[in-house]
Design a protein around this motif. Structure first.
Motif, short mmCIF file in Angstrom:
data_model
loop_
_atom_site.label_atom_id
_atom_site.label_comp_id
_atom_site.label_asym_id
_atom_site.label_seq_id
_atom_site.Cartn_x
_atom_site.Cartn_y
_atom_site.Cartn_z
N SER A 3 28.66 -25.88 20.31
CA SER A 3 29.64 -26.86 19.84
C SER A 3 30.14 -27.63 21.05
CB SER A 3 30.79 -26.19 19.09
OG SER A 3 31.46 -25.27 19.92
N ARG A 4 30.53 -28.87 20.80
CA ARG A 4 30.96 -29.70 21.92
C ARG A 4 32.09 -30.61 21.46
NH1 ARG A 4 26.82 -33.35 25.26
NH2 ARG A 4 28.35 -34.61 26.39
N THR A 5 33.11 -30.65 22.29
CA THR A 5 34.22 -31.56 22.09
C THR A 5 34.45 -32.28 23.41
OG1 THR A 5 35.23 -30.00 20.55
CG2 THR A 5 36.63 -31.78 21.36
N GLY A 6 34.11 -33.56 23.44
CA GLY A 6 34.29 -34.32 24.67
C GLY A 6 33.50 -33.71 25.82
N ASN A 7 34.22 -33.34 26.89
CA ASN A 7 33.54 -32.82 28.08
C ASN A 7 33.47 -31.29 28.11
OD1 ASN A 7 36.25 -32.34 28.55
ND2 ASN A 7 36.16 -32.83 30.71
N VAL A 8 33.68 -30.66 26.95
CA VAL A 8 33.66 -29.19 26.88
C VAL A 8 32.57 -28.75 25.90
CG1 VAL A 8 34.95 -27.10 26.35
CG2 VAL A 8 36.13 -29.06 27.38
N MET A 9 31.64 -27.92 26.39
CA MET A 9 30.59 -27.36 25.55
C MET A 9 30.79 -25.86 25.46
SD MET A 9 26.47 -27.38 26.07
CE MET A 9 26.46 -29.15 26.21
#
Length: 111
Positions: free
Chosen positions: A38-44
């Protein structure tokens, strides 16, 4: 090599996260490993069958990619075309292959 602007770094880091995501998906498919990405913006976030996670995110102020895995926390800084661990000097994909393999319980090679 002069530091990048924040927007240049974020664009570069975003491209690298895209590559990591593709590499993890391909390696997981090849090894028949169950890894949720899962990925939100610059965080995976990579989540494994045992519930453990690996978090990869970009740190623009430091111009680094940070990896939090069961085996510890690691900081990777760009050196030419490669991202290298600031302490060990390991290359990002070689290091990630080890972290992901450890937590998936099966050998995965990220290229």
């Amino acid at each position: 090599m002069p530091p990048l602007s924040e927007s240049e770094f974020l664009a570069l880091a975003g491209q690298e996260l895209d590559r990591i995501e593709g590499a993890v998906e391909a390696a997981a498919d090849a090894a028949d490993a169950d890894i949720e990405i899962s990925r939100t913006g610059n965080v995976m976030e990579l989540e494994f069958e045992d519930g453990s996670k690996i978090i990869i995110n970009s740190q623009a102020p430091m111009q680094e990619l940070w990896v939090a895995a069961r085996s510890g926390g690691f900081h990777f800084r760009r050196d030419g075309e490669r991202w290298l661990d600031t302490r060990s000097g390991y290359e990002l994909y070689a290091a990630l292959s080890g972290y992901v393999s450890q937590q998936a319980g099966v050998t995965l090679k990220l290229g």
